[in-house]
Structures are given as C-alpha cells and as structure tokens.
Design an enzyme around this catalytic site. Sequence first.
Site, PDB file in Angstrom:
ATOM      1  N   SER A 140       0.501  -1.391  -0.276  1.00  0.00           N
ATOM      2  CA  SER A 140       0.088  -0.194  -0.588  1.00  0.00           C
ATOM      3  C   SER A 140       0.684   1.346   0.067  1.00  0.00           C
ATOM      4  CB  SER A 140      -0.994   0.199   1.298  1.00  0.00           C
ATOM      5  OG  SER A 140      -1.545   1.147   1.148  1.00  0.00           O
ATOM      6  N   TYR A 152      -1.976  -0.630  10.587  1.00  0.00           N
ATOM      7  CA  TYR A 152      -2.566  -1.497   9.091  1.00  0.00           C
ATOM      8  C   TYR A 152      -1.173  -0.847   8.382  1.00  0.00           C
ATOM      9  CZ  TYR A 152      -3.544  -1.413   4.319  1.00  0.00           C
ATOM     10  OH  TYR A 152      -4.228  -1.696   3.564  1.00  0.00           O
TER      11      TYR A 152
HETATM   12  N1  LIG Z   1      -8.707  -0.059  -0.713  1.00  0.00           N
HETATM   13  C1  LIG Z   1      -7.756   0.608  -0.409  1.00  0.00           C
HETATM   14  O1  LIG Z   1      -8.354   1.617  -0.791  1.00  0.00           O
HETATM   15  C2  LIG Z   1      -6.000  -0.257  -0.514  1.00  0.00           C
HETATM   16  C3  LIG Z   1      -5.600   0.821  -0.464  1.00  0.00           C
HETATM   17  C4  LIG Z   1      -4.009   0.108  -0.835  1.00  0.00           C
HETATM   18  C5  LIG Z   1      -3.990  -1.316  -0.870  1.00  0.00           C
HETATM   19  N2  LIG Z   1      -4.798  -2.158  -0.138  1.00  0.00           N
HETATM   20  C6  LIG Z   1      -4.672  -3.837  -0.126  1.00  0.00           C
HETATM   21  O2  LIG Z   1      -5.605  -3.679  -0.809  1.00  0.00           O
HETATM   22  C7  LIG Z   1      -6.017  -5.375  -0.872  1.00  0.00           C
HETATM   23  C8  LIG Z   1      -7.241  -6.056  -1.294  1.00  0.00           C
HETATM   24  O3  LIG Z   1      -8.043  -4.876  -0.263  1.00  0.00           O
HETATM   25  P1  LIG Z   1      -9.202  -4.457  -1.089  1.00  0.00           P
HETATM   26  O4  LIG Z   1      -9.530  -3.092  -1.483  1.00  0.00           O
HETATM   27  O5  LIG Z   1     -10.084  -5.157  -2.503  1.00  0.00           O
HETATM   28  O6  LIG Z   1     -10.566  -4.105  -0.207  1.00  0.00           O
HETATM   29  P2  LIG Z   1     -11.815  -5.948   0.223  1.00  0.00           P
HETATM   30  O7  LIG Z   1     -12.514  -5.383  -0.912  1.00  0.00           O
HETATM   31  O8  LIG Z   1     -12.286  -5.500   0.746  1.00  0.00           O
HETATM   32  O9  LIG Z   1     -11.233  -6.850   0.096  1.00  0.00           O
HETATM   33  C9  LIG Z   1     -10.818  -7.447   0.846  1.00  0.00           C
HETATM   34  C10 LIG Z   1     -10.119  -8.641  -0.029  1.00  0.00           C
HETATM   35  O10 LIG Z   1      -9.132  -9.645   1.266  1.00  0.00           O
HETATM   36  C11 LIG Z   1      -9.963 -11.277   1.610  1.00  0.00           C
HETATM   37  N3  LIG Z   1      -9.851 -11.611   3.066  1.00  0.00           N
HETATM   38  C12 LIG Z   1     -10.182 -11.126   3.832  1.00  0.00           C
HETATM   39  N4  LIG Z   1      -9.767 -11.007   5.307  1.00  0.00           N
HETATM   40  C13 LIG Z   1      -8.787 -12.734   4.040  1.00  0.00           C
HETATM   41  C14 LIG Z   1      -8.874 -13.505   5.082  1.00  0.00           C
HETATM   42  N5  LIG Z   1      -8.755 -14.294   6.693  1.00  0.00           N
HETATM   43  N6  LIG Z   1      -8.535 -15.480   4.375  1.00  0.00           N
HETATM   44  C15 LIG Z   1      -8.659 -15.371   2.782  1.00  0.00           C
HETATM   45  N7  LIG Z   1      -9.161 -13.573   2.416  1.00  0.00           N
HETATM   46  C16 LIG Z   1      -9.053 -13.033   3.251  1.00  0.00           C
HETATM   47  C17 LIG Z   1     -11.628 -10.809   0.892  1.00  0.00           C
HETATM   48  O11 LIG Z   1     -12.360 -12.220   1.459  1.00  0.00           O
HETATM   49  P3  LIG Z   1     -13.332 -12.536   1.997  1.00  0.00           P
HETATM   50  O12 LIG Z   1     -13.971 -12.256   3.420  1.00  0.00           O
HETATM   51  O13 LIG Z   1     -14.293 -13.221   1.156  1.00  0.00           O
HETATM   52  O14 LIG Z   1     -12.286 -13.969   2.906  1.00  0.00           O
HETATM   53  C18 LIG Z   1     -11.711  -9.948   0.417  1.00  0.00           C
HETATM   54  O15 LIG Z   1     -12.012 -10.448  -1.286  1.00  0.00           O
HETATM   55  C19 LIG Z   1      -5.793  -5.522   0.553  1.00  0.00           C
HETATM   56  O16 LIG Z   1      -4.433  -6.117   0.984  1.00  0.00           O
HETATM   57  C20 LIG Z   1      -5.519  -3.720   1.013  1.00  0.00           C
HETATM   58  O17 LIG Z   1      -5.005  -4.381   2.064  1.00  0.00           O
HETATM   59  C21 LIG Z   1      -6.532  -1.252  -0.234  1.00  0.00           C
END
Ligand SMILES: NC(=O)c1ccc[n+]([C@@H]2O[C@H](COP(=O)([O-])OP(=O)(O)OC[C@H]3O[C@@H](n4cnc5c(N)ncnc54)[C@H](OP(=O)(O)O)[C@@H]3O)[C@@H](O)[C@H]2O)c1
Length: 227
Positions: A140, A152
């Site tokens: 991130s 985080y």
């Molecule tokens: N959104 C932002 O602004 C942002 C910015 C930078 C980086 N990121 C990173 O991008 C990545 C994806 O996030 P997103 O923004 O796409 O959010 P999201 O839509 O909430 O997706 C998170 C994903 O992680 C999965 N997950 C969570 N806990 C898990 C577990 N214990 N086992 C397996 N899967 C798990 C969830 O699936 P289930 O709940 O179905 O298991 C979901 O598919 C994350 O690493 C986040 O830190 C996000």
Amino acid sequence: MSAPASDRVLLITGASSGIGAATARAAVADGWKVALAARSTDKLSALVDELGAERAMALACDVTNEAQVARMVQAAADFGPLAAVFANAGLGSTRAGVEDGDLDNWRTMLDVNIWGLLTVVHHALPHLRETRGHVILTGSNAGRRPIKGSIYGATKWFVNGFSQNLSAEMTEWGGRCTLLTPGMVDTPFFESPKPDALRAEDVARAVAFALAQPSHVNMDEMRVTPV
Ligand SMILES: NC(=O)c1ccc[n+]([C@@H]2O[C@H](COP(=O)([O-])OP(=O)(O)OC[C@H]3O[C@@H](n4cnc5c(N)ncnc54)[C@H](OP(=O)(O)O)[C@@H]3O)[C@@H](O)[C@H]2O)c1
C-alpha cells in the site's frame, strides 16, 4: 482485443471483492486462467459463473489457516501451470492510533496481512520455481510513508521490505516479484464510498501490465494513486 488464451494459472487471494475480483476479470480478458481464493464462497461462485468455469475456479480459503493455504495452492496448480500468484488478501484497522488501537484487530491484521501473505508465498514458491513464475504482493501507499499511529501501515511496511527480500531470492532462478502500492481505492475495504479514490479496475490494469511483461522484465514496484 484480448490476448490468446493459455493454460497458465494466476492464483489470486482476496478474490471475492475489490482489487482481487477486478484483477480476476482483467486477467481472464488477457488470457489467464484464474484460481480465485477467499472465504466468501458465494461471491467466488458468482465470479466463476461470470468468467466461465473453463477459465476460473473458486477456492474456499482462510489465508490464516496453513492447511487450507496448502490445499488452495495445490488445487490452483492442478488447474494448470501455476505461473503467477497475486497475494492480495488484506484488511484494515477498526480504530486509529497506537494508544487507542484495538489489539484483537491488530492480531487479525497481522495474521492476514503478514502471516497469511507469507504462508501463501511459502507454499507457492516450489510451483513458481517450476514455471519461473511471478509473485505480486499487495502492499500500500500506506507502507511507503509514515502515517501517524497506523498499525495497518506498519503491516504494509512489512510487505514492502519482504517484497525486496523475496525478489532477491526469486531472481536466483529467474522468478519475478512485484510490489503493488495503491493509494486509496473505492472498495468494500471502507465502510463508506470513496468517490475521489481509484477504482478497483484502475489497480487491476496495473497488475495486468506487470503480468504482461516479457520474462526478462520485472516491474519491481507499481505505485498507483488517484490524481
Ligand atoms: N482499498 C484501498 O484503499 C487499498 C489501498 C491500498 C492497498 N489495499 C490493499 O488491497 C488489498 C485488497 O483490498 P480491497 O481494497 O480490494 O478490499 P476488499 O474489497 O475488502 O477485499 C479484501 C479481500 O481480502 C479477503 N480476505 C480478508 N481476510 C481474509 C482471510 N482471512 N482469508 C482469505 N481472504 C481474506 C476478502 O475476502 P473474504 O472476506 O471473502 O475472505 C476480500 O476478498 C488488501 O491487501 C488491502 O490492504 C487497499
């Protein structure tokens, strides 16, 4: 026009929503087969229906459970040559700050964002060595700069450092590692909509670009931020 289909498999964790689901769509359009992992099997099944069972498979997996991770990686490798892994599952803080933070939430974040990511990569590497494959890690922008009191952000600093060490190890056998460092993305990661943020599709295009590079080219970091 999309690229010709191949048997190569991309394993995506956190594929049930947000960046992971958008990347699955982009990767299938580029000719990849995708193995889609998360805990929400209903969402994964809907995505497989959308993408087609010949090109996509659903894998129920909690990345904090090593036995489930081992089975997930093997199932992905049985679907076709495992050529890339997008270790993307992650979650954020429920309460800001060190003094005011929620320790149970910290433990879950460390388990998923660090331990889960490491476990996935550990089990995938023997397969990726065979294919001289590619790991993409979701860090991130929060892991590239100080953020007051952010645990985080600290988990994503780990991903940043680990990506460089992993890259050095994988380079010995021709593998590649890319650190993805998005700024804010409008996904279910947040409880409320973020209209000024990136769309998940914007980040998926960056992942697809890194995956599309010829084998002598490594995008070692993809930083994508909203204007
Ligand atoms: N959104 C932002 O602004 C942002 C910015 C930078 C980086 N990121 C990173 O991008 C990545 C994806 O996030 P997103 O923004 O796409 O959010 P999201 O839509 O909430 O997706 C998170 C994903 O992680 C999965 N997950 C969570 N806990 C898990 C577990 N214990 N086992 C397996 N899967 C798990 C969830 O699936 P289930 O709940 O179905 O298991 C979901 O598919 C994350 O690493 C986040 O830190 C996000």
